[in-house]
Design a protein around this motif. Structure first.
Motif, PDB file in Angstrom:
ATOM      1  N   VAL A 152       0.842  -1.195   0.000  1.00  0.00           N
ATOM      2  CA  VAL A 152       0.000   0.000   0.000  1.00  0.00           C
ATOM      3  C   VAL A 152       0.877   1.245   0.000  1.00  0.00           C
ATOM      4  O   VAL A 152       1.794   1.377   0.807  1.00  0.00           O
ATOM      5  CB  VAL A 152      -0.944   0.032   1.214  1.00  0.00           C
ATOM      6  N   LEU A 153       0.565   2.165  -0.918  1.00  0.00           N
ATOM      7  CA  LEU A 153       1.231   3.458  -0.996  1.00  0.00           C
ATOM      8  C   LEU A 153       0.160   4.536  -0.938  1.00  0.00           C
ATOM      9  O   LEU A 153      -0.874   4.426  -1.604  1.00  0.00           O
ATOM     10  CB  LEU A 153       2.035   3.572  -2.301  1.00  0.00           C
ATOM     11  N   SER A 154       0.382   5.571  -0.136  1.00  0.00           N
ATOM     12  CA  SER A 154      -0.571   6.676  -0.083  1.00  0.00           C
ATOM     13  C   SER A 154       0.179   7.995  -0.172  1.00  0.00           C
ATOM     14  O   SER A 154       1.368   8.079   0.151  1.00  0.00           O
ATOM     15  CB  SER A 154      -1.386   6.623   1.215  1.00  0.00           C
ATOM     16  N   TYR A 155      -0.517   9.020  -0.614  1.00  0.00           N
ATOM     17  CA  TYR A 155       0.054  10.370  -0.636  1.00  0.00           C
ATOM     18  C   TYR A 155      -1.076  11.379  -0.544  1.00  0.00           C
ATOM     19  O   TYR A 155      -2.249  11.062  -0.742  1.00  0.00           O
ATOM     20  CB  TYR A 155       0.903  10.601  -1.882  1.00  0.00           C
ATOM     21  N   SER A 156      -0.686  12.606  -0.216  1.00  0.00           N
ATOM     22  CA  SER A 156      -1.649  13.654   0.080  1.00  0.00           C
ATOM     23  C   SER A 156      -1.339  14.886  -0.747  1.00  0.00           C
ATOM     24  O   SER A 156      -0.188  15.320  -0.820  1.00  0.00           O
ATOM     25  CB  SER A 156      -1.596  13.978   1.577  1.00  0.00           C
ATOM     26  N   TRP A 157      -2.358  15.487  -1.368  1.00  0.00           N
ATOM     27  CA  TRP A 157      -2.149  16.737  -2.098  1.00  0.00           C
ATOM     28  C   TRP A 157      -1.764  17.870  -1.149  1.00  0.00           C
ATOM     29  O   TRP A 157      -0.941  18.707  -1.476  1.00  0.00           O
ATOM     30  CB  TRP A 157      -3.411  17.110  -2.874  1.00  0.00           C
ATOM     31  N   SER A 158      -2.385  17.903   0.028  1.00  0.00           N
ATOM     32  CA  SER A 158      -2.098  18.980   0.973  1.00  0.00           C
ATOM     33  C   SER A 158      -0.817  18.716   1.760  1.00  0.00           C
ATOM     34  O   SER A 158      -0.270  19.626   2.375  1.00  0.00           O
ATOM     35  CB  SER A 158      -3.263  19.159   1.945  1.00  0.00           C
ATOM     36  N   ASN A 160      -0.370  16.856   4.543  1.00  0.00           N
ATOM     37  CA  ASN A 160      -0.495  16.391   5.927  1.00  0.00           C
ATOM     38  C   ASN A 160      -1.639  15.409   6.135  1.00  0.00           C
ATOM     39  O   ASN A 160      -2.103  15.207   7.253  1.00  0.00           O
ATOM     40  CB  ASN A 160      -0.651  17.579   6.876  1.00  0.00           C
ATOM     41  N   GLY A 161      -2.127  14.779   5.071  1.00  0.00           N
ATOM     42  CA  GLY A 161      -3.058  13.666   5.213  1.00  0.00           C
ATOM     43  C   GLY A 161      -4.493  14.042   5.465  1.00  0.00           C
ATOM     44  O   GLY A 161      -5.298  13.181   5.822  1.00  0.00           O
ATOM     45  N   ILE A 162      -4.873  15.299   5.281  1.00  0.00           N
ATOM     46  CA  ILE A 162      -6.256  15.735   5.439  1.00  0.00           C
ATOM     47  C   ILE A 162      -6.672  16.437   4.155  1.00  0.00           C
ATOM     48  O   ILE A 162      -6.013  17.381   3.714  1.00  0.00           O
ATOM     49  CB  ILE A 162      -6.423  16.695   6.636  1.00  0.00           C
ATOM     50  N   GLY A 163      -7.760  15.986   3.551  1.00  0.00           N
ATOM     51  CA  GLY A 163      -8.215  16.577   2.293  1.00  0.00           C
ATOM     52  C   GLY A 163      -8.188  15.546   1.180  1.00  0.00           C
ATOM     53  O   GLY A 163      -8.701  14.438   1.335  1.00  0.00           O
ATOM     54  N   TYR A 164      -7.569  15.903   0.068  1.00  0.00           N
ATOM     55  CA  TYR A 164      -7.458  14.966  -1.052  1.00  0.00           C
ATOM     56  C   TYR A 164      -6.275  14.036  -0.812  1.00  0.00           C
ATOM     57  O   TYR A 164      -5.118  14.449  -0.856  1.00  0.00           O
ATOM     58  CB  TYR A 164      -7.286  15.731  -2.365  1.00  0.00           C
ATOM     59  N   ASN A 165      -6.597  12.776  -0.560  1.00  0.00           N
ATOM     60  CA  ASN A 165      -5.588  11.755  -0.319  1.00  0.00           C
ATOM     61  C   ASN A 165      -5.848  10.574  -1.244  1.00  0.00           C
ATOM     62  O   ASN A 165      -6.997  10.288  -1.596  1.00  0.00           O
ATOM     63  CB  ASN A 165      -5.629  11.303   1.133  1.00  0.00           C
ATOM     64  N   TYR A 166      -4.782   9.890  -1.603  1.00  0.00           N
ATOM     65  CA  TYR A 166      -4.879   8.865  -2.638  1.00  0.00           C
ATOM     66  C   TYR A 166      -4.211   7.577  -2.178  1.00  0.00           C
ATOM     67  O   TYR A 166      -3.216   7.580  -1.449  1.00  0.00           O
ATOM     68  CB  TYR A 166      -4.243   9.379  -3.932  1.00  0.00           C
ATOM     69  N   GLU A 317     -15.756  22.184   3.205  1.00  0.00           N
ATOM     70  CA  GLU A 317     -15.207  23.243   2.358  1.00  0.00           C
ATOM     71  C   GLU A 317     -13.696  23.220   2.501  1.00  0.00           C
ATOM     72  O   GLU A 317     -13.159  22.923   3.563  1.00  0.00           O
ATOM     73  CB  GLU A 317     -15.783  24.614   2.720  1.00  0.00           C
ATOM     74  N   ASP A 318     -13.022  23.534   1.410  1.00  0.00           N
ATOM     75  CA  ASP A 318     -11.566  23.547   1.433  1.00  0.00           C
ATOM     76  C   ASP A 318     -11.036  24.480   0.358  1.00  0.00           C
ATOM     77  O   ASP A 318     -11.770  24.930  -0.522  1.00  0.00           O
ATOM     78  CB  ASP A 318     -11.001  22.134   1.251  1.00  0.00           C
ATOM     79  N   HIS A 319      -9.761  24.781   0.467  1.00  0.00           N
ATOM     80  CA  HIS A 319      -9.077  25.538  -0.574  1.00  0.00           C
ATOM     81  C   HIS A 319      -8.431  24.549  -1.526  1.00  0.00           C
ATOM     82  O   HIS A 319      -7.866  23.544  -1.099  1.00  0.00           O
ATOM     83  CB  HIS A 319      -8.017  26.458   0.021  1.00  0.00           C
ATOM     84  N   LEU A 320      -8.523  24.819  -2.814  1.00  0.00           N
ATOM     85  CA  LEU A 320      -8.014  23.874  -3.799  1.00  0.00           C
ATOM     86  C   LEU A 320      -6.497  23.747  -3.726  1.00  0.00           C
ATOM     87  O   LEU A 320      -5.770  24.728  -3.639  1.00  0.00           O
ATOM     88  CB  LEU A 320      -8.409  24.305  -5.216  1.00  0.00           C
ATOM     89  N   VAL A 321      -6.041  22.520  -3.741  1.00  0.00           N
ATOM     90  CA  VAL A 321      -4.623  22.210  -3.867  1.00  0.00           C
ATOM     91  C   VAL A 321      -4.553  20.954  -4.717  1.00  0.00           C
ATOM     92  O   VAL A 321      -4.853  19.861  -4.254  1.00  0.00           O
ATOM     93  CB  VAL A 321      -3.948  22.040  -2.490  1.00  0.00           C
ATOM     94  N   TYR A 322      -4.189  21.111  -5.982  1.00  0.00           N
ATOM     95  CA  TYR A 322      -4.239  19.987  -6.905  1.00  0.00           C
ATOM     96  C   TYR A 322      -3.028  19.932  -7.828  1.00  0.00           C
ATOM     97  O   TYR A 322      -2.888  18.995  -8.608  1.00  0.00           O
ATOM     98  CB  TYR A 322      -5.516  20.051  -7.750  1.00  0.00           C
ATOM     99  N   PHE A 822       5.270  17.190  -8.608  1.00  0.00           N
ATOM    100  CA  PHE A 822       5.567  16.320  -7.473  1.00  0.00           C
ATOM    101  C   PHE A 822       4.810  16.823  -6.242  1.00  0.00           C
ATOM    102  O   PHE A 822       4.685  18.026  -6.025  1.00  0.00           O
ATOM    103  CB  PHE A 822       7.069  16.281  -7.203  1.00  0.00           C
ATOM    104  N   TYR A 823       4.323  15.861  -5.431  1.00  0.00           N
ATOM    105  CA  TYR A 823       3.497  16.207  -4.271  1.00  0.00           C
ATOM    106  C   TYR A 823       4.295  15.957  -2.989  1.00  0.00           C
ATOM    107  O   TYR A 823       4.548  14.811  -2.615  1.00  0.00           O
ATOM    108  CB  TYR A 823       2.214  15.375  -4.284  1.00  0.00           C
ATOM    109  N   PRO A 824       4.716  17.041  -2.318  1.00  0.00           N
ATOM    110  CA  PRO A 824       5.583  16.886  -1.148  1.00  0.00           C
ATOM    111  C   PRO A 824       4.813  16.397   0.075  1.00  0.00           C
ATOM    112  O   PRO A 824       3.649  16.750   0.291  1.00  0.00           O
ATOM    113  CB  PRO A 824       6.099  18.314  -0.914  1.00  0.00           C
ATOM    114  N   GLY A 825       5.479  15.587   0.889  1.00  0.00           N
ATOM    115  CA  GLY A 825       4.927  15.195   2.173  1.00  0.00           C
ATOM    116  C   GLY A 825       5.300  16.206   3.231  1.00  0.00           C
ATOM    117  O   GLY A 825       6.324  16.899   3.135  1.00  0.00           O
TER     118      GLY A 825
END
Length: 838
Positions: A152-158, A160-166, A317-322, A822-825
């Motif tokens: 299993v691999l996961s990553y987050s657009w924001s 810190n793991g809250i919001g859009y996560n994959y 509601e959230d601010h877009l980070v994509y 690239f999506y930083p952690g």
């Protein structure tokens, strides 16, 4: 004399019988609290032998006949547990049972039908139990919590793991993972994506999560390619209680929740309600999010029937980070937190999103007889919301403001482009479903027959919210695109787990799938080539027959081996066929993926993007005991027409994919768990995946050679045979070490992800003249959890203090990437929480 002889004979028989008997003793504990369960019932199956546990959970059963026997432990409000033992004459066997709390009989059907079990199912799987979820979950979304499980691999657009996560499983993104909650499919029917932020704080109400790896691991929902994730909610308790939690952490992250449980009322009813609020500023700039949520449940028990209702969701509601950052910024602390938009400028404050997706579920179980159970699930999912994006890059053609539109809709022809602009993209989704299932227990196993009937409709449109330059007379509700999409889903399946012998089981699964996409009521647009007003409307059906066969064999009481073979097909997403919101009318927009007729129109009966087809072989084995678990699994996945990432994104940040003629994925997965080794309460568990994910035969046409930089006058084919497939690391692993003593928990988790490419050209500075680097570098991340629970303090029950420190050693890494983005952690961050019961 006769009497004496008879007495001697009876004495001999008694002595002989006594010397062939043995003793079984041990303890029964609660699997979550590890507390003893007094008055639990322990008995030998099919024999009138048993015992009740004492106040310490201890039991003892004497005069047990020697041989292979089944020992069962049960307690009201807990799931039964069975252990198979070989008892030698005059021997003693010590057993320890850890019973899982459950007051929901209907969940036994969900578990039986959808959840694999050790040494029974020839399926590769991993579990997160309720106590593990409780120990390690605070605010992070589901993919982040699951990232320690095998492959299993996961990553987050924001970040810190809250919001859009994959979530990726064996490298397959979540569009090709079947995600279920209480057996209900969660993948979006049109684009196959899973939007975890539509189910905020779901883990607070989860009782079990099982990941099954490999093809064909789900009965329904989108056919599983990488595998399936099944989340079972478990909210009810026998006793009434009120639970509260509050916490604070880095990036102004906060969480508050209250849960009320009625307990069991009149042995018939139980109610549960939870309200939560999670908010964060996010790790990356302008990546704040606010997630209020609710979960409401009610259950009624009847003699042969159980009815359960769920309602959950939350308007967020959230601010877009994509968008991702350039790779050169990943190690730069001053730049890695940037949130760039499509034109690589700072994201605007008014790029926000509002959405709500309530889930309505009815789970019903009817016990027709001891061997026949009918289960029906009805559900309705409604999703409504919008996102506002910067569209300063768009011109009058994209916004349909040019002269043909001005004449048709009665506004002034603009003399210049809109300039600075915000566009709103709106969706209104409705999904209805019925999942009937009939389970028949017969002398040699269990047969499950079931079906899936779902209907999805979606209404999509876009309009200009604000722009510097708008033509006079433009209606305030003018929509520059509008269309409806739909999908009809029907599947029928049968599943048999046949027991030739207690140690030999055969699994057979067969599924027929019918899916039909529709696009209709599309707003007309002007075709500059033909000079006509046109719109697209089509209906495309797909039909598949998926099958799986497996065998499980117990070599010994502790050693099990298994193997399986699956054939699975999956249709492309509707976006892969035609993304009507991506601007087909625009010169750079994505055209419908269908053959073109001689007159220039599209033949909607002949899609160019094909379904992918997979042949999956899995085999392995494991050693299982109360203290040890060792598992090795090998998989060979051979694809035709796999849908792979092109290394490009659409305007919404989603990867663009296409068919690869032939690909292959080969891997080995290793799992080890050790409990109470040398020191009671010491646990260690880890896993590793070694894989090779290659393109066997595939090529793409390009205008510019990505390696030499040469530009072509006509598109040229670049062969990608032998290249690593984008998004698939060859090496992955995790290791968790924990110590539990009384109410104390100390646990450290280490995760390793090997490097992987962000496109299929496998570009790194050494193989291209431009020095392009499209590889996510390998990384290691460590997380620490420390908690202490008091049974009672200051009049509060089960008072618990929890501290999490994520990325303990402050690694600067990218969790994923597509193309040049690239999506930083997040860097080192913490969260402190306090929970208790009233």
């Amino acid at each position: 004399m006769k009497k004496i002889l008879i007495q001697i004979l009876l004495l001999q028989l008694f002595i002989s019988f006594a010397f062939t008997q043995g003793k079984i003793k041990g303890y029964v504990f609660d699997s979550e609290t590890r507390k003893p369960l007094p008055n639990a019932n322990v008995y030998v199956e099919n024999l009138a032998l048993g015992s009740a546990t004492d106040q310490k959970g201890y039991f003892e059963i004497n005069n047990v006949p020697a041989g292979r026997i089944n020992v069962v432990a049960s307690f009201i409000g807990y799931a039964k547990q069975k252990k198979i033992v070989e008892l030698a004459p005059q021997a003693e066997i010590n057993l320890v049972f850890y019973l899982e709390p459950t007051v929901l009989p209907s969940q036994t059907v969900v578990v039986t039908a959808l959840i694999a079990s050790e040494k029974e199912s020839p399926v590769v799987f991993s579990n997160l139990e309720k106590q593990q979820i409780k120990d390690f979950y605070t605010t992070q979304d589901v993919p982040i919590l699951l990232s320690e499980l095998p492959s299993v691999l996961s990553y987050s657009w924001s970040g810190n793991g809250i919001g859009y996560n994959y979530l990726n499983l064996r490298g397959f993104d979540q569009r090709r993972i079947s995600v279920l909650v209480n057996g209900i499919p969660q993948n979006d029917p049109e684009d196959h994506g899973v939007y975890w932020l539509d189910m905020p704080d779901l883990l607070a109400s989860a009782g079990k999560i099982q990941i099954q790896r490999g093809a064909g691991s789900a009965f329904y929902g989108p056919p599983a390619i990488g595998g399936s994730v099944n989340i079972i909610t478990s909210n009810f308790s026998i006793e009434p209680k009120i639970s509260l939690f509050t916490g604070y952490g880095s990036y102004n992250t906060k969480k508050h929740s209250i849960a009320i449980n009625s307990g069991l009322i009149e042995n018939r009813y139980s109610l549960y309600a939870r309200l939560s609020y999670i908010a964060t500023d996010g790790y990356r700039e302008k990546s704040w999010a606010k997630f209020p949520s609710y979960f409401l449940s009610a259950i009624r028990y009847d003699d042969n029937m159980t009815t359960q209702i769920h309602l959950y969701g939350g308007p967020f509601e959230d601010h877009l980070v994509y968008r991702g950052i350039p790779k050169s910024w990943v190690k730069d602390k001053s730049k890695r937190r940037a949130n760039l938009n499509y034109m690589d400028v700072t994201t605007r404050d008014d790029e926000i999103e509002n959405f709500s997706q309530p889930h309505y579920e009815l789970l019903h179980e009817l016990k027709l007889s001891d061997n026949l159970i009918l289960n029906n699930t009805l559900f309705y999912i409604r999703g409504v919301g919008f996102w506002d994006m910067d569209a300063s890059w768009a011109d009058t053609v994209y916004f349909r403001l040019s002269s043909p539109y001005a004449l048709k809709y009665g506004f002034t022809t603009p003399s210049r482009n809109p300039g600075e602009a915000i566009a709103r993209y709106f969706i209104d989704l409705n999904q209805y479903g019925w999942l009937p299932r009939l389970m028949l227990k017969h002398g040699k196993g269990e047969l499950t027959l079931g079906a899936e009937l779902r209907k999805h409709t979606g209404f999509h449109w876009g309009k200009i919210v604000w722009a510097q330059n708008l033509p006079e007379g433009l209606p305030s509700d003018y929509r520059f695109y509008e269309y409806k999409g739909a999908k009809d889903i029907f599947s029928f399946y049968l599943y048999e787990l046949f027991k030739f012998r207690p140690d030999l089981r055969l699994m057979l699964g067969l599924q027929f799938v019918y899916n039909r996409y529709k696009v209709y009521n599309e707003k007309e647009f002007y075709d500059y080539n033909s000079g006509k007003w046109i719109s697209n409307e089509f209906s495309v059906p797909f039909r598949f027959l998926n099958s799986k066969i497996g065998i499980s064999y117990d070599l010994t009481q502790n050693i099990n081996v298994y193997g399986s073979f699956s054939i699975t097909s999956r249709e492309p997403s509707r976006r892969d066929l035609y993304d009507a919101s991506d601007g087909y009318w625009y010169p750079w927009g994505k055209k419908p993926n269908f053959e073109v007729k001689p007159d220039g129109s599209f033949d909607f009966t002949k899609p160019l993007v094909k379904p992918e087809r997979l042949f999956d072989i899995e085999f392995g084995g494991g050693y299982f005991s109360d203290s040890y678990k060792f598992i090795a699994n090998f998989y060979y996945m051979d694809f035709r027409d796999e849908l792979v990432k092109s290394g490009q994104l659409n305007i919404f940040g989603d990867p663009i994919v296409g068919n690869a003629e032939r690909t292959r994925h080969i891997g080995v997965e290793l799992v080890a768990e050790i409990k109470d080794l040398l020191i009671e309460g010491f646990e260690i568990g880890g896993n590793a995946t070694i894989s090779r994910n290659k393109i066997v035969k595939h090529g793409v046409y390009v205008w510019k050679n990505p390696y030499t930089g040469e530009r072509y006058s006509t598109p040229q084919r670049i062969a990608l045979d032998g290249k690593r497939i984008a998004g698939f690391p060859d090496y992955m692993g995790s290791l968790r070490i924990s110590y539990r003593k009384g109410g104390l928990l100390i646990s450290i988790l280490g995760k390793y992800v090997g490097d992987f490419y962000t496109d299929n050209f496998n570009l790194v500075p050494s193989n291209n003249v431009g020095g392009i680097d499209r590889k996510v570098d390998s990384y290691k991340v460590f997380d620490l959890t420390v908690g202490y629970r008091f049974d009672k303090i200051l009049g509060l029950n089960n008072f618990e203090l929890k501290i999490q420190i994520n990325n303990l050693f402050n690694a600067l890494y990218a969790g994923s990437g597509v193309g040049d983005e690239f999506y930083p952690g997040a860097e080192r961050n913490y969260f402190v929480g306090v929970g208790f019961e009233l």
